[in-house]
Design a protein around this motif. Structure first.
Motif, PDB file in Angstrom:
ATOM      1  N   LEU A   1     -23.906 -21.351 -40.395  1.00  0.00           N
ATOM      2  CA  LEU A   1     -24.255 -20.156 -41.184  1.00  0.00           C
ATOM      3  C   LEU A   1     -22.974 -19.518 -41.700  1.00  0.00           C
ATOM      4  N   ALA A   2     -21.964 -19.476 -40.828  1.00  0.00           N
ATOM      5  CA  ALA A   2     -20.684 -18.882 -41.216  1.00  0.00           C
ATOM      6  C   ALA A   2     -20.054 -19.667 -42.357  1.00  0.00           C
ATOM      7  N   ILE A   3     -20.176 -20.973 -42.299  1.00  0.00           N
ATOM      8  CA  ILE A   3     -19.623 -21.822 -43.357  1.00  0.00           C
ATOM      9  C   ILE A   3     -20.316 -21.539 -44.682  1.00  0.00           C
ATOM     10  N   LEU A   4     -21.632 -21.479 -44.648  1.00  0.00           N
ATOM     11  CA  LEU A   4     -22.385 -21.210 -45.880  1.00  0.00           C
ATOM     12  C   LEU A   4     -22.030 -19.840 -46.440  1.00  0.00           C
ATOM     13  N   LYS A   5     -21.882 -18.891 -45.537  1.00  0.00           N
ATOM     14  CA  LYS A   5     -21.545 -17.538 -45.955  1.00  0.00           C
ATOM     15  C   LYS A   5     -20.149 -17.511 -46.586  1.00  0.00           C
TER      16      LYS A   5
ATOM     17  N   ASP B   1     -30.807 -14.673 -48.454  1.00  0.00           N
ATOM     18  CA  ASP B   1     -30.444 -13.891 -49.630  1.00  0.00           C
ATOM     19  C   ASP B   1     -28.925 -13.781 -49.760  1.00  0.00           C
ATOM     20  N   SER B   2     -28.238 -13.808 -48.618  1.00  0.00           N
ATOM     21  CA  SER B   2     -26.782 -13.658 -48.657  1.00  0.00           C
ATOM     22  C   SER B   2     -26.083 -14.897 -49.201  1.00  0.00           C
ATOM     23  N   VAL B   3     -26.791 -16.006 -49.291  1.00  0.00           N
ATOM     24  CA  VAL B   3     -26.171 -17.181 -49.896  1.00  0.00           C
ATOM     25  C   VAL B   3     -26.691 -17.408 -51.314  1.00  0.00           C
ATOM     26  N   GLN B   4     -27.163 -16.347 -51.907  1.00  0.00           N
ATOM     27  CA  GLN B   4     -27.609 -16.396 -53.305  1.00  0.00           C
ATOM     28  C   GLN B   4     -26.395 -16.615 -54.207  1.00  0.00           C
ATOM     29  N   LEU B   5     -26.470 -17.599 -55.063  1.00  0.00           N
ATOM     30  CA  LEU B   5     -25.345 -17.888 -55.955  1.00  0.00           C
ATOM     31  C   LEU B   5     -25.615 -17.337 -57.343  1.00  0.00           C
ATOM     32  N   PRO B   6     -24.554 -17.001 -58.061  1.00  0.00           N
ATOM     33  CA  PRO B   6     -24.714 -16.476 -59.415  1.00  0.00           C
ATOM     34  C   PRO B   6     -25.246 -17.551 -60.365  1.00  0.00           C
TER      35      PRO B   6
END
Lengths: 112, 112
Positions: free
Chosen positions: A29-33, B100-105
């Motif tokens: 998760l940290a990596i993706l973040k 949602d926090s890994v939403q990309l532009p």
DNA sequence: ATTTATTGACGCAAATATACGTCATAAATT
DNA sequence: AATTTATGACGTATATTTGCGTCAATAAAT
């Protein structure tokens, strides 16, 4: 995805479980973040961000790569890892489809 | 949630990873799905629905129970398992907050 | 050309997860 | 009361995941 018995379940459950599994460790998760924030970065940078050794981080990267959530592009002696937008969108859909399917009615209560 | 190193990560990532982990096996997804449809049922019924032995299903039930997603009410010699609505809602929030926090532009692309 | 980085592959040990069978216990039935 | 049902606890074997060190290979720098 991994255990023999897993294959006896419906395909859609297997796929969903596979994505959930990919997200089942805080390091991933940290990596993706981190990739979300930096958009592009090299693997070495990531291991500096995490409380794990470089090889362990590399292993988590490999896992995310195998399921397709991220992709690595070789750039000289370095490898640029970044998110695979299409796959991430697909994953979100699959996960939402499942979580939506366990939506309970307003008046729900455990009747014992 | 389980490995020593897990505790070195941010609390929110640990919590999210814990929920993802609970959903990382198709048997547990099948159980949640089944409980959604039947709302209340006994453990024995569930093992009949899955390609696993009763004890194995019981173990998955225990896992879901420990993280709070389901609850079991003893009813005579039987145990009625049902979903814990509040916890499920909380889980959905946590999972959505992460995804949602890994939403990309829109214009995102892998720059190598 | 020789060092110095940067990575991934490989192997290993320890921790966890998965899957089941067996037992013990308590309720329901006969 | 004896038997049958239903469940959970416990133990065990196997598979998988974690975490890391070491090596080899390639690129970059000296």
């Amino acid at each position: 995805m991994t255990y023999a018995k897993v294959e006896l379940f419906d395909q859609d459950l297997q796929v969903a479980a596979g994505y959930f599994k990919a997200l089942s460790h805080p390091a991933r998760l940290a990596i993706l973040k981190y990739l979300t924030e930096s958009r592009v970065c090299i693997s070495g940078d990531i291991s500096n961000e995490l409380p794990l050794s470089r090889t362990t981080v590399n292993q988590h990267l490999k896992e995310l790569k195998e399921i397709g959530l991220i992709q690595g592009t070789i750039n000289g002696s370095k490898t640029n890892y970044c998110l695979n937008k299409a796959k991430i969108e697909e994953m979100k859909q699959v996960l939402n489809r499942f979580t939506d399917s366990v939506q309970l009615p307003e008046d729900f209560s455990c009747k014992s």
